[in-house]
Design a protein around this motif. Structure first.
Motif, PDB file in Angstrom:
ATOM      1  N   GLU A  93       8.700  12.128 -19.014  1.00  0.00           N
ATOM      2  CA  GLU A  93       9.240  12.645 -17.759  1.00  0.00           C
ATOM      3  C   GLU A  93       9.658  11.500 -16.841  1.00  0.00           C
ATOM      4  O   GLU A  93      10.734  11.537 -16.225  1.00  0.00           O
ATOM      5  CB  GLU A  93       8.200  13.522 -17.072  1.00  0.00           C
ATOM      6  N   ARG A  94       8.820  10.472 -16.752  1.00  0.00           N
ATOM      7  CA  ARG A  94       9.143   9.313 -15.915  1.00  0.00           C
ATOM      8  C   ARG A  94      10.371   8.585 -16.458  1.00  0.00           C
ATOM      9  O   ARG A  94      11.226   8.126 -15.696  1.00  0.00           O
ATOM     10  CB  ARG A  94       7.950   8.362 -15.846  1.00  0.00           C
ATOM     11  N   HIS A  95      10.461   8.485 -17.795  1.00  0.00           N
ATOM     12  CA  HIS A  95      11.591   7.786 -18.400  1.00  0.00           C
ATOM     13  C   HIS A  95      12.877   8.588 -18.207  1.00  0.00           C
ATOM     14  O   HIS A  95      13.948   8.013 -17.964  1.00  0.00           O
ATOM     15  CB  HIS A  95      11.329   7.551 -19.892  1.00  0.00           C
ATOM     16  N   ARG A  96      12.794   9.904 -18.299  1.00  0.00           N
ATOM     17  CA  ARG A  96      13.964  10.757 -18.074  1.00  0.00           C
ATOM     18  C   ARG A  96      14.463  10.601 -16.635  1.00  0.00           C
ATOM     19  O   ARG A  96      15.668  10.538 -16.382  1.00  0.00           O
ATOM     20  CB  ARG A  96      13.600  12.214 -18.366  1.00  0.00           C
ATOM     21  N   ASP A  97      13.528  10.532 -15.702  1.00  0.00           N
ATOM     22  CA  ASP A  97      13.891  10.342 -14.298  1.00  0.00           C
ATOM     23  C   ASP A  97      14.552   8.982 -14.097  1.00  0.00           C
ATOM     24  O   ASP A  97      15.553   8.861 -13.377  1.00  0.00           O
ATOM     25  CB  ASP A  97      12.636  10.461 -13.430  1.00  0.00           C
ATOM     26  N   TYR A  98      14.015   7.961 -14.760  1.00  0.00           N
ATOM     27  CA  TYR A  98      14.568   6.605 -14.659  1.00  0.00           C
ATOM     28  C   TYR A  98      15.993   6.548 -15.196  1.00  0.00           C
ATOM     29  O   TYR A  98      16.898   6.028 -14.528  1.00  0.00           O
ATOM     30  CB  TYR A  98      13.665   5.639 -15.429  1.00  0.00           C
ATOM     31  N   THR A  99      16.219   7.074 -16.397  1.00  0.00           N
ATOM     32  CA  THR A  99      17.563   7.009 -16.982  1.00  0.00           C
ATOM     33  C   THR A  99      18.564   7.806 -16.147  1.00  0.00           C
ATOM     34  O   THR A  99      19.727   7.403 -16.016  1.00  0.00           O
ATOM     35  CB  THR A  99      17.560   7.524 -18.432  1.00  0.00           C
ATOM     36  N   GLY A 100      18.114   8.911 -15.559  1.00  0.00           N
ATOM     37  CA  GLY A 100      18.999   9.680 -14.690  1.00  0.00           C
ATOM     38  C   GLY A 100      19.411   8.891 -13.463  1.00  0.00           C
ATOM     39  O   GLY A 100      20.583   8.910 -13.053  1.00  0.00           O
ATOM     40  N   LYS A 101      18.458   8.160 -12.885  1.00  0.00           N
ATOM     41  CA  LYS A 101      18.766   7.353 -11.699  1.00  0.00           C
ATOM     42  C   LYS A 101      19.692   6.188 -12.054  1.00  0.00           C
ATOM     43  O   LYS A 101      20.575   5.830 -11.263  1.00  0.00           O
ATOM     44  CB  LYS A 101      17.470   6.833 -11.074  1.00  0.00           C
ATOM     45  N   VAL A 102      19.495   5.599 -13.244  1.00  0.00           N
ATOM     46  CA  VAL A 102      20.383   4.513 -13.672  1.00  0.00           C
ATOM     47  C   VAL A 102      21.804   5.041 -13.834  1.00  0.00           C
ATOM     48  O   VAL A 102      22.772   4.416 -13.386  1.00  0.00           O
ATOM     49  CB  VAL A 102      19.884   3.877 -14.984  1.00  0.00           C
ATOM     50  N   ARG A 103      21.951   6.204 -14.460  1.00  0.00           N
ATOM     51  CA  ARG A 103      23.287   6.774 -14.654  1.00  0.00           C
ATOM     52  C   ARG A 103      23.948   7.091 -13.316  1.00  0.00           C
ATOM     53  O   ARG A 103      25.139   6.847 -13.121  1.00  0.00           O
ATOM     54  CB  ARG A 103      23.216   8.025 -15.532  1.00  0.00           C
ATOM     55  N   ASP A 104      23.179   7.634 -12.386  1.00  0.00           N
ATOM     56  CA  ASP A 104      23.729   7.926 -11.060  1.00  0.00           C
ATOM     57  C   ASP A 104      24.178   6.639 -10.367  1.00  0.00           C
ATOM     58  O   ASP A 104      25.229   6.609  -9.706  1.00  0.00           O
ATOM     59  CB  ASP A 104      22.684   8.635 -10.196  1.00  0.00           C
ATOM     60  N   LEU A 105      23.389   5.578 -10.513  1.00  0.00           N
ATOM     61  CA  LEU A 105      23.722   4.298  -9.887  1.00  0.00           C
ATOM     62  C   LEU A 105      24.996   3.713 -10.490  1.00  0.00           C
ATOM     63  O   LEU A 105      25.857   3.194  -9.764  1.00  0.00           O
ATOM     64  CB  LEU A 105      22.556   3.323 -10.055  1.00  0.00           C
ATOM     65  N   VAL A 106      25.126   3.795 -11.810  1.00  0.00           N
ATOM     66  CA  VAL A 106      26.338   3.288 -12.465  1.00  0.00           C
ATOM     67  C   VAL A 106      27.558   4.088 -12.008  1.00  0.00           C
ATOM     68  O   VAL A 106      28.613   3.521 -11.697  1.00  0.00           O
ATOM     69  CB  VAL A 106      26.190   3.340 -13.999  1.00  0.00           C
ATOM     70  N   ASN A 107      27.426   5.404 -11.953  1.00  0.00           N
ATOM     71  CA  ASN A 107      28.543   6.236 -11.486  1.00  0.00           C
ATOM     72  C   ASN A 107      28.967   5.837 -10.078  1.00  0.00           C
ATOM     73  O   ASN A 107      30.163   5.707  -9.779  1.00  0.00           O
ATOM     74  CB  ASN A 107      28.141   7.714 -11.505  1.00  0.00           C
ATOM     75  N   GLN A 108      27.982   5.632  -9.211  1.00  0.00           N
ATOM     76  CA  GLN A 108      28.273   5.255  -7.823  1.00  0.00           C
ATOM     77  C   GLN A 108      28.926   3.875  -7.760  1.00  0.00           C
ATOM     78  O   GLN A 108      29.909   3.669  -7.038  1.00  0.00           O
ATOM     79  CB  GLN A 108      26.977   5.265  -7.014  1.00  0.00           C
ATOM     80  N   THR A 109      28.397   2.928  -8.523  1.00  0.00           N
ATOM     81  CA  THR A 109      28.884   1.545  -8.476  1.00  0.00           C
ATOM     82  C   THR A 109      30.313   1.423  -8.990  1.00  0.00           C
ATOM     83  O   THR A 109      31.127   0.672  -8.438  1.00  0.00           O
ATOM     84  CB  THR A 109      27.953   0.633  -9.299  1.00  0.00           C
ATOM     85  N   PHE A 110      30.634   2.173 -10.042  1.00  0.00           N
ATOM     86  CA  PHE A 110      31.950   2.040 -10.671  1.00  0.00           C
ATOM     87  C   PHE A 110      32.914   3.164 -10.291  1.00  0.00           C
ATOM     88  O   PHE A 110      34.001   3.272 -10.864  1.00  0.00           O
ATOM     89  CB  PHE A 110      31.793   1.973 -12.191  1.00  0.00           C
ATOM     90  N   GLY A 111      32.522   3.988  -9.328  1.00  0.00           N
ATOM     91  CA  GLY A 111      33.412   5.042  -8.855  1.00  0.00           C
ATOM     92  C   GLY A 111      33.690   6.115  -9.890  1.00  0.00           C
ATOM     93  O   GLY A 111      34.803   6.637  -9.966  1.00  0.00           O
TER      94      GLY A 111
END
Length: 227
Positions: free
Chosen positions: A37-55
């Protein structure tokens, strides 16, 4: 998972032939569920951050990265306080692994690949672009794209440069590209006239406008995250 369901799962493990059921204790299985569960939350946050960073748009875009590009994304995550949860020893013992990571065996190296897919959106057709780069070749503030199919002498020079470098090996590892292929390709070069050194390339299927608008900025951002 409830305590009852964990106990039931542990009991079920004892009935599987050849399985060392002693590793599958309710405590280890509870730790596994919590870690997942913690790892799923982490990967989701990383994906959101990449989406935000690269538009990128989570509804329309997907992305994948490898090599130095994945190293850049890991650095981006850590810079923003996102640290991958470590697998607990009891879980690693249960799964007979040294630990799982979204980075292990996929990041590192001097060359990188960053793929972006585009789903169809109204009148806009879908497609994808793939950026290849060498982390040792840094883009300048001013860059230009050289059309490797129709760019004349500049294209021939740029393609020869790519093939003779680490970029060429990276290109070969993803099935290569030739001017006769259906996909278009562009060299990303320093300077505004297309005569600067090649710092990367982008292979494009159906989204040339997106590639022309975004690829150099994506590359600059990735390179800026690599020391």
């Amino acid at each position: 998972m409830t305590a009852e369901s964990l106990a039931q799962a542990a009991a079920a493990a004892k009935t599987v032939p050849g399985l060392d059921a002693e590793r599958f204790t309710p405590e280890a299985m509870a730790a596994h569920a919590e870690w997942r569960e913690r790892h799923r939350d982490y990967t989701g946050k990383v994906r959101d951050l990449v989406n935000q960073t690269f538009g990128l748009d989570a509804e329309r875009n997907g992305w994948a990265a490898g090599g130095a590009a994945l190293t850049a994304i890991r650095n981006l995550a850590e810079k923003n306080g996102l640290i991958e949860p470590e697998m607990p020893p009891a879980v690693a013992n249960m799964l007979q692994t040294t630990g799982e990571s979204m980075w292990s065996g996929k990041s590192g190296g001097s060359t990188g690949m960053f793929d972006v897919t585009f789903l169809p959106n109204g009148a806009e057709k879908g497609g994808n672009l793939r950026i290849l780069f060498d982390s040792g070749r840094k883009p300048s503030a001013d860059t230009s794209l050289v059309d490797l199919k129709r760019g004349g002498t500049n294209a021939q020079t740029a393609l020869s440069n790519i093939r003779a470098s680490a970029l060429g090996a990276s290109l070969d590892s993803v099935s290569g590209w030739t001017p006769g292929d259906a996909a278009n390709a562009y060299a990303i070069t320093n300077g505004k006239d297309g005569h600067g050194g090649v710092v990367g390339m982008v292979i494009v299927n159906g989204v040339d406008d997106e590639a022309k608008e975004r690829s150099a900025n994506i590359l600059r951002t990735l390179q800026g995250l690599i020391p």
